[in-house]
Design an enzyme around this catalytic site. Structure first.
Site, PDB file in Angstrom:
ATOM      1  N   ARG A 268     -30.291  48.095  88.094  1.00  0.00           N
ATOM      2  CA  ARG A 268     -29.827  49.164  88.980  1.00  0.00           C
ATOM      3  C   ARG A 268     -31.036  49.952  89.446  1.00  0.00           C
ATOM      4  O   ARG A 268     -31.776  50.528  88.641  1.00  0.00           O
ATOM      5  CB  ARG A 268     -28.850  50.076  88.249  1.00  0.00           C
ATOM      6  CG  ARG A 268     -27.535  49.386  87.921  1.00  0.00           C
ATOM      7  CD  ARG A 268     -26.663  49.188  89.137  1.00  0.00           C
ATOM      8  NE  ARG A 268     -26.017  50.425  89.559  1.00  0.00           N
ATOM      9  CZ  ARG A 268     -25.303  50.544  90.664  1.00  0.00           C
ATOM     10  NH1 ARG A 268     -25.177  49.535  91.500  1.00  0.00           N
ATOM     11  NH2 ARG A 268     -24.727  51.702  90.958  1.00  0.00           N
TER      12      ARG A 268
ATOM     13  N   VAL B 269     -22.354  41.165  82.827  1.00  0.00           N
ATOM     14  CA  VAL B 269     -21.099  40.744  82.219  1.00  0.00           C
ATOM     15  C   VAL B 269     -20.324  39.907  83.226  1.00  0.00           C
ATOM     16  O   VAL B 269     -20.102  40.331  84.370  1.00  0.00           O
ATOM     17  CB  VAL B 269     -20.262  41.961  81.786  1.00  0.00           C
ATOM     18  CG1 VAL B 269     -18.948  41.504  81.162  1.00  0.00           C
ATOM     19  CG2 VAL B 269     -21.056  42.821  80.798  1.00  0.00           C
TER      20      VAL B 269
ATOM     21  N   ASP C  87     -16.631  57.997  89.164  1.00  0.00           N
ATOM     22  CA  ASP C  87     -16.166  57.037  90.172  1.00  0.00           C
ATOM     23  C   ASP C  87     -15.106  56.154  89.526  1.00  0.00           C
ATOM     24  O   ASP C  87     -15.244  54.935  89.435  1.00  0.00           O
ATOM     25  CB  ASP C  87     -17.340  56.202  90.685  1.00  0.00           C
ATOM     26  CG  ASP C  87     -17.046  55.542  92.033  1.00  0.00           C
ATOM     27  OD1 ASP C  87     -15.911  55.702  92.533  1.00  0.00           O
ATOM     28  OD2 ASP C  87     -17.936  54.872  92.572  1.00  0.00           O
TER      29      ASP C  87
ATOM     30  N   ASN D 213     -14.778  49.403  90.081  1.00  0.00           N
ATOM     31  CA  ASN D 213     -15.967  49.563  89.255  1.00  0.00           C
ATOM     32  C   ASN D 213     -15.758  49.013  87.845  1.00  0.00           C
ATOM     33  O   ASN D 213     -16.440  49.424  86.908  1.00  0.00           O
ATOM     34  CB  ASN D 213     -16.372  51.035  89.174  1.00  0.00           C
ATOM     35  CG  ASN D 213     -17.012  51.528  90.455  1.00  0.00           C
ATOM     36  OD1 ASN D 213     -17.630  50.753  91.184  1.00  0.00           O
ATOM     37  ND2 ASN D 213     -16.870  52.808  90.736  1.00  0.00           N
TER      38      ASN D 213
ATOM     39  N   ASP E  99     -20.999  51.720  87.130  1.00  0.00           N
ATOM     40  CA  ASP E  99     -21.239  52.789  88.103  1.00  0.00           C
ATOM     41  C   ASP E  99     -20.935  54.179  87.539  1.00  0.00           C
ATOM     42  O   ASP E  99     -19.897  54.783  87.816  1.00  0.00           O
ATOM     43  CB  ASP E  99     -20.430  52.543  89.381  1.00  0.00           C
ATOM     44  CG  ASP E  99     -21.004  51.392  90.200  1.00  0.00           C
ATOM     45  OD1 ASP E  99     -22.035  50.848  89.790  1.00  0.00           O
ATOM     46  OD2 ASP E  99     -20.404  51.056  91.239  1.00  0.00           O
TER      47      ASP E  99
ATOM     48  N   GLU F 269     -23.034  56.881  88.093  1.00  0.00           N
ATOM     49  CA  GLU F 269     -23.929  57.837  88.735  1.00  0.00           C
ATOM     50  C   GLU F 269     -23.247  59.150  89.094  1.00  0.00           C
ATOM     51  O   GLU F 269     -23.918  60.166  89.313  1.00  0.00           O
ATOM     52  CB  GLU F 269     -24.573  57.226  89.981  1.00  0.00           C
ATOM     53  CG  GLU F 269     -23.616  56.881  91.089  1.00  0.00           C
ATOM     54  CD  GLU F 269     -24.294  56.080  92.196  1.00  0.00           C
ATOM     55  OE1 GLU F 269     -25.526  56.073  92.240  1.00  0.00           O
ATOM     56  OE2 GLU F 269     -23.576  55.467  92.997  1.00  0.00           O
TER      57      GLU F 269
END
Length: 365
Positions: A67, A124, A233, A238, A252, A254
């Site tokens: 990432r 994964v 999120d 996700n 995710d 963030e």
């Protein structure tokens, strides 16, 4: 906007990134090589993702995902990309809960090797409900599943939120507390207002978004309740699922923050409704019985003992937050010459009709 080309997700050269990644990996794991480097087709417009394999006699991880903070020159979606914060969040959730969070292996804070900070985690295998075209459209694995299979996935996904909110102690995630005055909800909304001001700096403001902020003040919860760790999120797009429709990776982080439980719940409810409304508008039935608001609220209450409150407020807040992101993406497309900004900036928000109905109080009826 519905017929505009898919927004570009990067201005970086994948081949150049691959070479620099191989050089960096050798500094962390001598003798290792990064091979089979690919950029997924679903690469996001915030942080970017690279997939690669580690060739080494005894690697700590073999199949990896990287990432990478967004390229600052690419008219970024968010003003700040704190990779250390994401890395710490994922490690903490993995240590303090039983959520299936991918193992994070390496954190690189120096922007030198790849042009921005990044971290590497395990990759994964599984299936992710698609965003383009949305899983509510015909022709994908989730839409083609049986009602029972989707029901299993729905219950398991709500369970992720219940376990996250109940299991992670606040003392272990104090670094996610937002600055400012007031309780956690007030600080969360204040941060969103600051984000909106950043999005429209020097550009046309959105009357609909500003009316939505005003409406939040009019229906503000009398008691927002205590803060918990919010995923941020919280949506099935996700999550990686296995062949039995069980979650095997939660991705995710963030947007993680401390906020009332209902901030996550409102986001899960509305992000599905966004796709469902879009599908119906284009003449398909979609998945009207999937991830319904009443079922999400009831399942969450059953698992946690906490009955969700003030959900009209929190679903409106979710739709407002999503509108700000969409406005930024639209202005980003205009910056790259992909769309033309119309006279009415509200029409850049794909769900402006449903957001307006929420503000007027007649959407859920």
């Amino acid at each position: 906007m519905a017929t505009a080309p898919r927004p570009r997700t990067t201005t970086r050269d994948p081949e150049e990134l691959a070479g620099r990644l191989t050089a960096w990996l050798g500094t962390r794991l001598p003798g290792a090589r990064a091979t089979d480097i690919t950029v997924p087709a679903s690469n996001g417009m915030s942080s970017e993702t690279l997939l690669f394999t580690v060739e080494h006699p005894a690697p700590p991880l073999r199949e990896c995902a990287l990432r990478l903070a967004a390229d600052p020159s690419a008219y970024t979606v968010f003003p700040v990309y704190d990779m250390v914060r994401q890395y710490r969040t994922m490690r903490t959730v993995a240590e303090c809960s039983d959520l299936p969070v991918p193992k994070v292996q390496w954190l690189e804070e120096d922007p030198g090797p790849l042009g921005a900070p990044f971290f590497v985690m395990e990759r994964v295998e599984g299936r992710v409900p698609p965003d383009v075209m949305p899983y509510t459209y015909e022709g994908n694995w989730l839409h083609s599943a049986s009602d029972a299979e989707r029901g299993h996935l729905e219950a398991a996904s709500i369970g992720l939120l219940a376990r996250l909110h109940d299991q992670v102690p606040l003392k272990d995630v104090e670094f996610l507390d937002l600055p400012g005055q007031g309780d956690a909800l007030r600080r969360h909304v204040t941060a969103q207002r600051a984000y909106y001001d950043w999005v429209v700096d020097g550009l046309a403001r959105s009357p609909l978004i500003e009316r939505s902020f005003d409406r939040l003040e009019e229906i503000w919860p009398r008691d927002p309740g205590p803060a918990v760790l919010n995923w941020g999120d919280a949506r099935i797009g996700n999550v990686v699922y296995d062949g039995c429709f069980d979650p095997v990776a939660v991705l995710d982080w963030e947007m993680a923050a401390l906020a009332p439980r209902e901030v996550d719940l409102g986001w899960m409810v509305y992000l599905h409704r966004f796709f469902q409304d879009l599908t119906v508008a284009f003449g398909q039935r979609g998945l009207p019985d999937f991830l319904r608001r009443d079922r999400i609220e009831a399942r969450y209450a059953e698992l946690t003992g906490h009955t969700p409150r003030d959900m009209d407020f929190f679903t409106l807040y979710a739709a407002l937050r999503h509108a700000i992101v969409m406005l930024r993406i639209a202005y980003r497309q205009a910056y790259f010459g992909e769309v033309v900004v119309p006279d009415d900036p509200d029409t850049l928000i794909l769900h402006h009709g449903s957001l307006r109905a929420m503000v007027q109080g007649d959407y859920w009826g």
